[in-house]
Design a protein around this motif. Structure first.
Motif, short mmCIF file in Angstrom:
data_model
loop_
_atom_site.label_atom_id
_atom_site.label_comp_id
_atom_site.label_asym_id
_atom_site.label_seq_id
_atom_site.Cartn_x
_atom_site.Cartn_y
_atom_site.Cartn_z
N ALA A 49 1.13 3.79 -3.16
CA ALA A 49 0.88 5.16 -2.91
C ALA A 49 1.67 6.42 -3.03
O ALA A 49 1.40 7.26 -3.85
CB ALA A 49 0.02 5.53 -1.19
N GLU A 76 -5.33 -1.05 6.00
CA GLU A 76 -6.16 -0.94 4.86
C GLU A 76 -7.29 0.00 4.97
O GLU A 76 -7.61 0.88 4.00
CB GLU A 76 -6.49 -2.14 4.50
N SER A 77 -8.22 -0.22 6.04
CA SER A 77 -9.26 0.65 6.32
C SER A 77 -9.06 2.24 6.37
O SER A 77 -9.73 2.92 5.84
CB SER A 77 -10.03 0.24 7.66
N THR A 78 -8.01 2.49 7.06
CA THR A 78 -7.63 3.62 7.46
C THR A 78 -7.36 4.44 6.06
O THR A 78 -7.84 5.54 5.76
CB THR A 78 -6.47 3.85 8.30
N TRP A 79 -6.34 3.90 5.10
CA TRP A 79 -5.96 4.30 3.92
C TRP A 79 -7.30 4.57 2.91
O TRP A 79 -7.26 5.36 1.99
CB TRP A 79 -4.99 3.21 3.11
N ASN A 80 -8.28 3.50 2.79
CA ASN A 80 -9.19 3.81 2.25
C ASN A 80 -10.17 4.86 2.42
O ASN A 80 -10.76 5.48 1.44
CB ASN A 80 -10.15 2.44 2.27
N GLN A 81 -10.15 5.39 3.72
CA GLN A 81 -10.85 6.51 3.97
C GLN A 81 -10.08 7.82 3.77
O GLN A 81 -10.51 8.78 3.64
CB GLN A 81 -11.21 6.40 5.53
N LYS A 97 -7.53 8.30 1.55
CA LYS A 97 -6.84 8.65 0.30
C LYS A 97 -7.56 9.55 -0.33
O LYS A 97 -7.00 10.27 -1.30
CB LYS A 97 -6.57 7.44 -0.58
N ARG A 144 0.81 -1.21 0.00
CA ARG A 144 -0.05 -0.01 0.08
C ARG A 144 0.89 1.15 -0.15
O ARG A 144 0.44 2.16 -0.79
CB ARG A 144 -0.97 0.19 1.30
N THR A 182 -1.14 4.66 5.28
CA THR A 182 -1.39 3.24 4.55
C THR A 182 -1.24 2.06 5.78
O THR A 182 -1.38 0.96 5.11
CB THR A 182 -0.20 3.07 3.57
#
Length: 119
Positions: free
Chosen positions: A11, A38-43, A45, A7, A35
């Motif tokens: 990125a 995964e959940s934090t990155w999805n929110q 980005k 990730r 990153t």
């Protein structure tokens, strides 16, 4: 983890923050934190561009799942932009071991220009 590594590298390259094979230290530190999960990155980005990261809106608009993640995101904001003073190092003391390591590694990334191959 390998998933975090993938990730992070995706990125940092996607946003054009690798110069002569070295990771931009400000973006690198912020992306290392953002990153890490995964959940934090999805929110997160959606708040990132090649021209900046809108940490204020990210913190106001996204439920990060508790004070630990909020402390990490504030740290990322401070390491990205040293004028962003919302970070409180004492808040990091309550992190679990895994997230405390994320915080420590973010400091390391910010301190030095790492080659992408070192991740």
């Amino acid at each position: 983890s390998e998933a975090h590594r993938a990730r992070f590298l995706t990125a940092i390259k996607q946003f054009g923050k690798v110069y002569d094979g070295k990771v931009d230290p400000e973006y690198g530190a912020a992306f290392y934190v953002l990153t890490s999960d995964e959940s934090t990155w999805n929110q997160a980005k959606g708040y990132v561009s090649s021209h900046g990261i809108n940490f204020d809106n990210l913190l106001q608009e996204v439920d990060l799942g508790g004070s630990g993640y909020t402390a990490l995101i504030k740290l990322a904001g401070n390491l990205f932009n040293d004028g962003y003073t919302a970070a409180n190092p004492v808040d990091l003391m309550g992190l679990d071991n895994q997230n405390f390591e994320v915080a420590l590694n973010a400091f390391r990334v910010r301190r030095k220009n790492w080659l992408t191959s070192q991740f």
